[in-house]
Design a protein around this motif. Structure first.
Motif, mmCIF file in Angstrom:
data_model
loop_
_atom_site.group_PDB
_atom_site.id
_atom_site.type_symbol
_atom_site.label_atom_id
_atom_site.label_comp_id
_atom_site.label_asym_id
_atom_site.label_seq_id
_atom_site.Cartn_x
_atom_site.Cartn_y
_atom_site.Cartn_z
ATOM 1 N N LEU A 163 0.846 -1.172 0.000
ATOM 2 C CA LEU A 163 0.000 0.000 0.000
ATOM 3 C C LEU A 163 0.893 1.238 0.000
ATOM 4 C CD1 LEU A 163 -2.470 -1.130 2.807
ATOM 5 C CD2 LEU A 163 -2.878 -1.220 0.352
ATOM 6 N N SER A 164 0.698 2.105 -0.977
ATOM 7 C CA SER A 164 1.364 3.400 -0.993
ATOM 8 C C SER A 164 0.446 4.378 -0.278
ATOM 9 C CB SER A 164 1.614 3.863 -2.429
ATOM 10 O OG SER A 164 2.094 5.199 -2.452
ATOM 11 N N VAL A 165 0.937 4.995 0.798
ATOM 12 C CA VAL A 165 0.088 5.809 1.662
ATOM 13 C C VAL A 165 0.634 7.224 1.778
ATOM 14 C CG1 VAL A 165 -0.936 6.015 3.967
ATOM 15 C CG2 VAL A 165 -0.478 3.741 3.004
ATOM 16 N N TYR A 166 -0.204 8.197 1.519
ATOM 17 C CA TYR A 166 0.102 9.596 1.789
ATOM 18 C C TYR A 166 -0.829 10.075 2.894
ATOM 19 C CZ TYR A 166 2.879 10.143 -2.486
ATOM 20 O OH TYR A 166 3.840 10.038 -3.455
ATOM 21 N N ILE A 167 -0.279 10.750 3.900
ATOM 22 C CA ILE A 167 -1.075 11.396 4.935
ATOM 23 C C ILE A 167 -0.787 12.894 4.847
ATOM 24 C CG2 ILE A 167 -1.645 11.508 7.383
ATOM 25 C CD1 ILE A 167 -0.487 8.712 7.686
ATOM 26 N N LEU A 168 -1.808 13.672 4.515
ATOM 27 C CA LEU A 168 -1.639 15.095 4.246
ATOM 28 C C LEU A 168 -2.455 15.918 5.233
ATOM 29 C CD1 LEU A 168 -2.109 14.976 0.360
ATOM 30 C CD2 LEU A 168 0.024 14.715 1.649
ATOM 31 N N HIS A 169 -1.804 16.895 5.874
ATOM 32 C CA HIS A 169 -2.507 17.842 6.731
ATOM 33 C C HIS A 169 -2.675 19.125 5.945
ATOM 34 C CE1 HIS A 169 -2.724 20.547 10.509
ATOM 35 N NE2 HIS A 169 -3.907 20.087 10.186
ATOM 36 N N VAL A 170 -3.913 19.431 5.600
ATOM 37 C CA VAL A 170 -4.224 20.550 4.724
ATOM 38 C C VAL A 170 -4.511 21.803 5.555
ATOM 39 C CG1 VAL A 170 -5.824 21.385 2.953
ATOM 40 C CG2 VAL A 170 -5.093 18.991 2.955
ATOM 41 N N LYS A 171 -4.040 22.945 5.063
ATOM 42 C CA LYS A 171 -4.293 24.215 5.742
ATOM 43 C C LYS A 171 -5.797 24.473 5.796
ATOM 44 C CE LYS A 171 0.073 26.128 4.028
ATOM 45 N NZ LYS A 171 0.700 27.129 3.135
ATOM 46 N N SER A 172 -6.261 24.967 6.936
ATOM 47 C CA SER A 172 -7.699 25.100 7.158
ATOM 48 C C SER A 172 -8.378 26.025 6.153
ATOM 49 C CB SER A 172 -7.969 25.604 8.584
ATOM 50 O OG SER A 172 -7.344 26.870 8.795
ATOM 51 N N ASP A 173 -7.641 27.008 5.646
ATOM 52 C CA ASP A 173 -8.245 27.948 4.701
ATOM 53 C C ASP A 173 -8.006 27.563 3.247
ATOM 54 O OD1 ASP A 173 -5.524 28.397 4.809
ATOM 55 O OD2 ASP A 173 -5.683 30.578 4.609
ATOM 56 N N ARG A 174 -7.451 26.342 3.018
ATOM 57 C CA ARG A 174 -7.151 25.923 1.644
ATOM 58 C C ARG A 174 -7.808 24.576 1.313
ATOM 59 N NH1 ARG A 174 -2.541 29.034 0.276
ATOM 60 N NH2 ARG A 174 -2.895 28.437 -1.891
ATOM 61 N N VAL A 175 -8.758 24.146 2.134
ATOM 62 C CA VAL A 175 -9.378 22.826 1.935
ATOM 63 C C VAL A 175 -10.069 22.745 0.575
ATOM 64 C CG1 VAL A 175 -11.210 21.288 2.731
ATOM 65 C CG2 VAL A 175 -9.618 22.278 4.377
ATOM 66 N N GLU A 230 -9.520 24.405 -2.154
ATOM 67 C CA GLU A 230 -8.523 24.377 -3.232
ATOM 68 C C GLU A 230 -7.869 23.011 -3.318
ATOM 69 O OE1 GLU A 230 -4.430 26.731 -4.562
ATOM 70 O OE2 GLU A 230 -5.531 27.348 -2.760
ATOM 71 N N PHE A 231 -7.533 22.436 -2.145
ATOM 72 C CA PHE A 231 -6.912 21.111 -2.144
ATOM 73 C C PHE A 231 -7.834 20.073 -2.777
ATOM 74 C CE2 PHE A 231 -6.691 16.943 -0.135
ATOM 75 C CZ PHE A 231 -5.402 16.567 -0.468
ATOM 76 N N GLU A 232 -9.100 20.109 -2.420
ATOM 77 C CA GLU A 232 -10.028 19.103 -2.942
ATOM 78 C C GLU A 232 -10.217 19.261 -4.452
ATOM 79 O OE1 GLU A 232 -13.598 18.980 -0.604
ATOM 80 O OE2 GLU A 232 -12.579 18.018 1.090
ATOM 81 N N GLY A 271 -10.307 12.512 14.910
ATOM 82 C CA GLY A 271 -8.851 12.510 14.931
ATOM 83 C C GLY A 271 -8.396 13.928 14.595
ATOM 84 N N ARG A 272 -7.185 14.061 14.112
ATOM 85 C CA ARG A 272 -6.670 15.387 13.760
ATOM 86 C C ARG A 272 -7.428 15.965 12.580
ATOM 87 N NH1 ARG A 272 -0.429 16.951 11.977
ATOM 88 N NH2 ARG A 272 -0.693 19.228 12.116
ATOM 89 N N GLY A 273 -7.938 17.173 12.722
ATOM 90 C CA GLY A 273 -8.720 17.795 11.670
ATOM 91 C C GLY A 273 -7.892 18.193 10.475
ATOM 92 N N GLY A 274 -8.541 18.266 9.311
ATOM 93 C CA GLY A 274 -7.871 18.700 8.099
ATOM 94 C C GLY A 274 -6.913 17.693 7.511
ATOM 95 N N VAL A 275 -7.049 16.422 7.902
ATOM 96 C CA VAL A 275 -6.122 15.386 7.444
ATOM 97 C C VAL A 275 -6.808 14.502 6.399
ATOM 98 C CG1 VAL A 275 -4.765 13.362 8.111
ATOM 99 C CG2 VAL A 275 -4.794 15.393 9.574
ATOM 100 N N ARG A 287 1.131 23.995 -6.818
ATOM 101 C CA ARG A 287 -0.168 24.451 -6.308
ATOM 102 C C ARG A 287 -0.611 23.630 -5.107
ATOM 103 N NH1 ARG A 287 -3.838 23.731 -11.217
ATOM 104 N NH2 ARG A 287 -5.451 24.557 -9.824
ATOM 105 N N VAL A 288 -0.458 22.311 -5.184
ATOM 106 C CA VAL A 288 -0.935 21.478 -4.081
ATOM 107 C C VAL A 288 -0.052 21.656 -2.852
ATOM 108 C CG1 VAL A 288 0.309 19.302 -4.501
ATOM 109 C CG2 VAL A 288 -2.031 19.251 -3.610
ATOM 110 N N ASN A 289 1.250 21.866 -3.054
ATOM 111 C CA ASN A 289 2.153 22.102 -1.917
ATOM 112 C C ASN A 289 1.759 23.360 -1.143
ATOM 113 O OD1 ASN A 289 3.721 19.823 -2.214
ATOM 114 N ND2 ASN A 289 5.312 20.838 -3.417
ATOM 115 N N ASN A 290 1.205 24.320 -1.845
ATOM 116 C CA ASN A 290 0.783 25.555 -1.186
ATOM 117 C C ASN A 290 -0.428 25.365 -0.290
ATOM 118 O OD1 ASN A 290 2.811 27.082 -2.399
ATOM 119 N ND2 ASN A 290 1.545 27.663 -4.151
ATOM 120 N N THR A 291 -1.125 24.240 -0.445
ATOM 121 C CA THR A 291 -2.316 23.986 0.380
ATOM 122 C C THR A 291 -2.015 23.106 1.587
ATOM 123 O OG1 THR A 291 -3.034 21.946 -0.766
ATOM 124 C CG2 THR A 291 -3.694 24.057 -1.739
#
Length: 255
Positions: free
Chosen positions: A43-55, A57-59, A85-89, A120-124
């Protein structure tokens, strides 16, 4: 006598048919293969914590990438957002039969477009982690109701106890789960993660399932269930559980 770790493990992961999960993710919601098709082992797994004001854009960017991946003929990707759990993840998972698939992997977008999307995604994103987990076992459940949630439990075992824990999963936990008709996908951290981390994933029909009696106790008896977890006293040193929601709305159709 169980320690508080085991008491929490048993109460929180086995009530109402909720199953243990390892991230790897895991996942109980991961796609099954058709009969005769090769079973995924990684399984290749990414766990991303997204900035609360960029959700938002990330989606939107996630939809762009899944559409491009589908058009390029890549294997399906699963995306979950954390509900407890942790929000924005967000958890992004891609099953793989072998890691050798990466040797011939190609970006799903032209180079310049891909570089711009990454920027662009790194900025979120506030923080991220990428790792590969090896699938330990998949325990099937018969006639399980459709899942709207996924439990993901991360279990950390003591140094040098990985083989003992795997043996317990296969010899003791699996028969008990089969008898209780509980399903789970179990994986172990590997590249980019600690080998001491195990991930148990399973689908849950809805939030109301957490209010129901312990399904394992009902199937094998409370004393037998207690004895089952007594066997890993001194092996498990930490565990945590999160509840994730599958996000099929982020899997855009190919244009």
């Amino acid at each position: 006598m169980q320690t508080s770790v085991f008491s929490a493990l048993r109460r929180m992961t086995l009530c109402a048919g909720v199953v243990l999960t390892a991230l790897a993710l895991t996942l109980g919601s991961a796609p099954t293969h058709a009969q005769g098709a090769p079973q995924y082992q990684w399984l290749s797994v990414y766990i991303l914590h997204v900035k609360s004001d960029r959700v938002g854009e990330f989606e939107s960017l996630a939809k762009e990438m899944t559409a491009a991946s589908k058009k390029a003929g890549e294997p399906p990707t699963q995306i979950w957002s954390v509900e407890a759990g942790r929000g924005g993840v967000y958890h992004i998972l891609q099953p793989m039969v072998t890691l050798g698939e990466l040797d011939n992997a190609k970006p799903p977008m032209p180079p310049a477009e891909m570089a711009l999307w990454i920027q662009r995604v790194n900025n979120t994103i506030d923080s991220s982690k990428h790792f590969f987990a090896r699938v330990v076992t998949q325990i099937p459940a018969q006639n399980a109701p459709p899942a709207t949630l996924t439990t993901l439990r991360t279990v950390t075992v003591a140094a040098g106890k990985q083989d003992d824990f795997v043996a317990w999963i296969k010899k003791d936990l699996t028969p008990a789960f089969n008898k209780a008709n509980l399903g789970a996908t179990v994986s172990q951290g590997a590249l980019g993660d600690s080998l001491r981390n195990f991930y148990f994933a399973g689908g849950v029909a809805n939030w109301a399932q957490f209010d129901k009696p312990n399904q394992l106790d009902a199937a094998i008896g409370a004393k037998a269930a207690e004895a089952l977890f007594d066997k890993i006293e001194g092996i498990v040193v930490d565990n945590e559980i999160a509840v994730l929601r599958p996000r099929p709305d982020l899997i855009a159709p190919a244009p």
